[in-house]
Design a protein around this motif. Sequence first.
Motif, PDB file in Angstrom:
ATOM      1  N   ARG A  74      -9.000  -5.346  -3.118  1.00  0.00           N
ATOM      2  CA  ARG A  74      -8.096  -6.452  -2.779  1.00  0.00           C
ATOM      3  C   ARG A  74      -8.451  -7.090  -1.436  1.00  0.00           C
ATOM      4  N   GLU A  75      -9.548  -6.642  -0.877  1.00  0.00           N
ATOM      5  CA  GLU A  75     -10.019  -7.149   0.413  1.00  0.00           C
ATOM      6  C   GLU A  75      -8.973  -6.970   1.511  1.00  0.00           C
ATOM      7  N   LEU A  76      -8.363  -5.775   1.504  1.00  0.00           N
ATOM      8  CA  LEU A  76      -7.375  -5.406   2.521  1.00  0.00           C
ATOM      9  C   LEU A  76      -7.933  -4.286   3.379  1.00  0.00           C
ATOM     10  N   LEU A  77      -7.347  -4.105   4.540  1.00  0.00           N
ATOM     11  CA  LEU A  77      -7.729  -3.009   5.418  1.00  0.00           C
ATOM     12  C   LEU A  77      -7.132  -1.723   4.844  1.00  0.00           C
ATOM     13  N   ALA A  78      -7.941  -0.725   4.617  1.00  0.00           N
ATOM     14  CA  ALA A  78      -7.468   0.546   4.053  1.00  0.00           C
ATOM     15  C   ALA A  78      -6.692   1.324   5.111  1.00  0.00           C
ATOM     16  N   PRO A  79      -5.601   1.968   4.714  1.00  0.00           N
ATOM     17  CA  PRO A  79      -4.858   2.791   5.680  1.00  0.00           C
ATOM     18  C   PRO A  79      -5.679   4.031   6.038  1.00  0.00           C
ATOM     19  N   SER A  80      -5.366   4.623   7.171  1.00  0.00           N
ATOM     20  CA  SER A  80      -6.065   5.836   7.593  1.00  0.00           C
ATOM     21  C   SER A  80      -5.580   7.027   6.760  1.00  0.00           C
ATOM     22  N   MET A 131       0.823  -1.190   0.000  1.00  0.00           N
ATOM     23  CA  MET A 131       0.000   0.000   0.000  1.00  0.00           C
ATOM     24  C   MET A 131       0.870   1.257   0.000  1.00  0.00           C
ATOM     25  N   ILE A 132       2.024   1.162   0.663  1.00  0.00           N
ATOM     26  CA  ILE A 132       2.933   2.310   0.696  1.00  0.00           C
ATOM     27  C   ILE A 132       3.395   2.657  -0.715  1.00  0.00           C
ATOM     28  N   GLU A 133       3.738   1.644  -1.495  1.00  0.00           N
ATOM     29  CA  GLU A 133       4.186   1.893  -2.868  1.00  0.00           C
ATOM     30  C   GLU A 133       3.076   2.509  -3.709  1.00  0.00           C
ATOM     31  N   ILE A 134       1.863   2.110  -3.473  1.00  0.00           N
ATOM     32  CA  ILE A 134       0.730   2.675  -4.214  1.00  0.00           C
ATOM     33  C   ILE A 134       0.557   4.147  -3.853  1.00  0.00           C
ATOM     34  N   VAL A 135       0.633   4.470  -2.565  1.00  0.00           N
ATOM     35  CA  VAL A 135       0.527   5.867  -2.118  1.00  0.00           C
ATOM     36  C   VAL A 135       1.635   6.698  -2.760  1.00  0.00           C
ATOM     37  N   GLU A 136       2.871   6.184  -2.725  1.00  0.00           N
ATOM     38  CA  GLU A 136       3.996   6.930  -3.300  1.00  0.00           C
ATOM     39  C   GLU A 136       3.823   7.134  -4.806  1.00  0.00           C
ATOM     40  N   ALA A 137       3.397   6.091  -5.503  1.00  0.00           N
ATOM     41  CA  ALA A 137       3.197   6.196  -6.950  1.00  0.00           C
ATOM     42  C   ALA A 137       2.130   7.229  -7.281  1.00  0.00           C
ATOM     43  N   LEU A 138       1.042   7.219  -6.541  1.00  0.00           N
ATOM     44  CA  LEU A 138      -0.022   8.198  -6.774  1.00  0.00           C
ATOM     45  C   LEU A 138       0.433   9.615  -6.436  1.00  0.00           C
ATOM     46  N   ALA A 139       1.215   9.758  -5.379  1.00  0.00           N
ATOM     47  CA  ALA A 139       1.678  11.080  -4.947  1.00  0.00           C
ATOM     48  C   ALA A 139       2.651  11.705  -5.934  1.00  0.00           C
ATOM     49  N   VAL A 185      -1.782   7.862   5.218  1.00  0.00           N
ATOM     50  CA  VAL A 185      -1.520   8.239   3.829  1.00  0.00           C
ATOM     51  C   VAL A 185      -0.744   9.553   3.789  1.00  0.00           C
ATOM     52  N   ARG A 186      -1.149  10.523   4.607  1.00  0.00           N
ATOM     53  CA  ARG A 186      -0.437  11.815   4.645  1.00  0.00           C
ATOM     54  C   ARG A 186       1.003  11.637   5.126  1.00  0.00           C
ATOM     55  N   LYS A 187       1.251  10.732   6.076  1.00  0.00           N
ATOM     56  CA  LYS A 187       2.615  10.480   6.555  1.00  0.00           C
ATOM     57  C   LYS A 187       3.490   9.906   5.441  1.00  0.00           C
ATOM     58  N   VAL A 188       2.929   8.983   4.666  1.00  0.00           N
ATOM     59  CA  VAL A 188       3.679   8.398   3.550  1.00  0.00           C
ATOM     60  C   VAL A 188       3.994   9.478   2.517  1.00  0.00           C
ATOM     61  N   ILE A 189       3.014  10.303   2.201  1.00  0.00           N
ATOM     62  CA  ILE A 189       3.232  11.393   1.239  1.00  0.00           C
ATOM     63  C   ILE A 189       4.300  12.348   1.764  1.00  0.00           C
ATOM     64  N   THR A 226      -4.212  15.756  -4.726  1.00  0.00           N
ATOM     65  CA  THR A 226      -4.404  16.112  -3.321  1.00  0.00           C
ATOM     66  C   THR A 226      -4.290  14.851  -2.462  1.00  0.00           C
ATOM     67  N   ALA A 227      -4.025  15.050  -1.191  1.00  0.00           N
ATOM     68  CA  ALA A 227      -3.954  13.912  -0.262  1.00  0.00           C
ATOM     69  C   ALA A 227      -5.308  13.215  -0.181  1.00  0.00           C
ATOM     70  N   ALA A 228      -6.394  13.975  -0.276  1.00  0.00           N
ATOM     71  CA  ALA A 228      -7.735  13.378  -0.224  1.00  0.00           C
ATOM     72  C   ALA A 228      -7.965  12.458  -1.428  1.00  0.00           C
ATOM     73  N   PHE A 229      -7.532  12.883  -2.614  1.00  0.00           N
ATOM     74  CA  PHE A 229      -7.668  12.046  -3.807  1.00  0.00           C
ATOM     75  C   PHE A 229      -6.881  10.742  -3.625  1.00  0.00           C
ATOM     76  N   ILE A 230      -5.634  10.871  -3.154  1.00  0.00           N
ATOM     77  CA  ILE A 230      -4.792   9.688  -2.963  1.00  0.00           C
ATOM     78  C   ILE A 230      -5.431   8.750  -1.940  1.00  0.00           C
ATOM     79  N   TYR A 231      -5.935   9.314  -0.842  1.00  0.00           N
ATOM     80  CA  TYR A 231      -6.572   8.501   0.193  1.00  0.00           C
ATOM     81  C   TYR A 231      -7.771   7.731  -0.376  1.00  0.00           C
ATOM     82  N   ARG A 232      -8.636   8.430  -1.121  1.00  0.00           N
ATOM     83  CA  ARG A 232      -9.813   7.760  -1.697  1.00  0.00           C
ATOM     84  C   ARG A 232      -9.406   6.653  -2.665  1.00  0.00           C
TER      85      ARG A 232
END
Length: 172
Positions: free
Chosen positions: A31-37, A1-9, A41-45, A16-22
């Motif tokens: 993927r039936e995974l627990l979504a990060p808060s 999930m971290i790699e996905i956040v970084e790629a989107l950012a 997401v903002r910390k990863v960005i 925006t962080a809100a777009f990336i979070y959504r």
Amino acid sequence: MIEIVEALALRRPEPTAAFIYRRVADIAHDRELLAPSYTSVRKVIGGIDPGLRVLAQQGDAAYRDRFELVFRRATAGPNNQWQADHTLLDVAILDKLGQPVRPWLTIVLDDYSRAIAGYTLFIGAPTAEQTALAVHQAVNRKTNPAWPIAGLPDVLYSDHPPVHECGAGLHE
């Protein structure tokens, strides 16, 4: 999930962080995974290297303007501080044998005026001799009156020591 956040950012234009979070929440759901808060997401960005973000979102020119190799120092006046640096140029010239090679450029830069006080262009790895030639040109008066920089600096900085061939001619 971290790699996905970084790629989107790192997309262009900067999302925006809100777009990336959504988007990450949607991917996690699919993927039936627990979504990060949102905070995670903002910390990863926020943890992405600033240089990488500028390069990805604003391009090469913006990256060079913000993270250029020549480090700027505050100076009181001309000849207060100079910097010497080498760079391998992105052009090809022909050497004595007619083979294409990339030349090196050594410059001596006055930190106050940001003007080039001296330079040397050469083939082969940078050496103390090339730096000395550029400094020699920098301290001496130029024949072109439009290039008035000359004199001795109070301080001369060099961020990379010259390349030396250690042990040349020695046998093991």
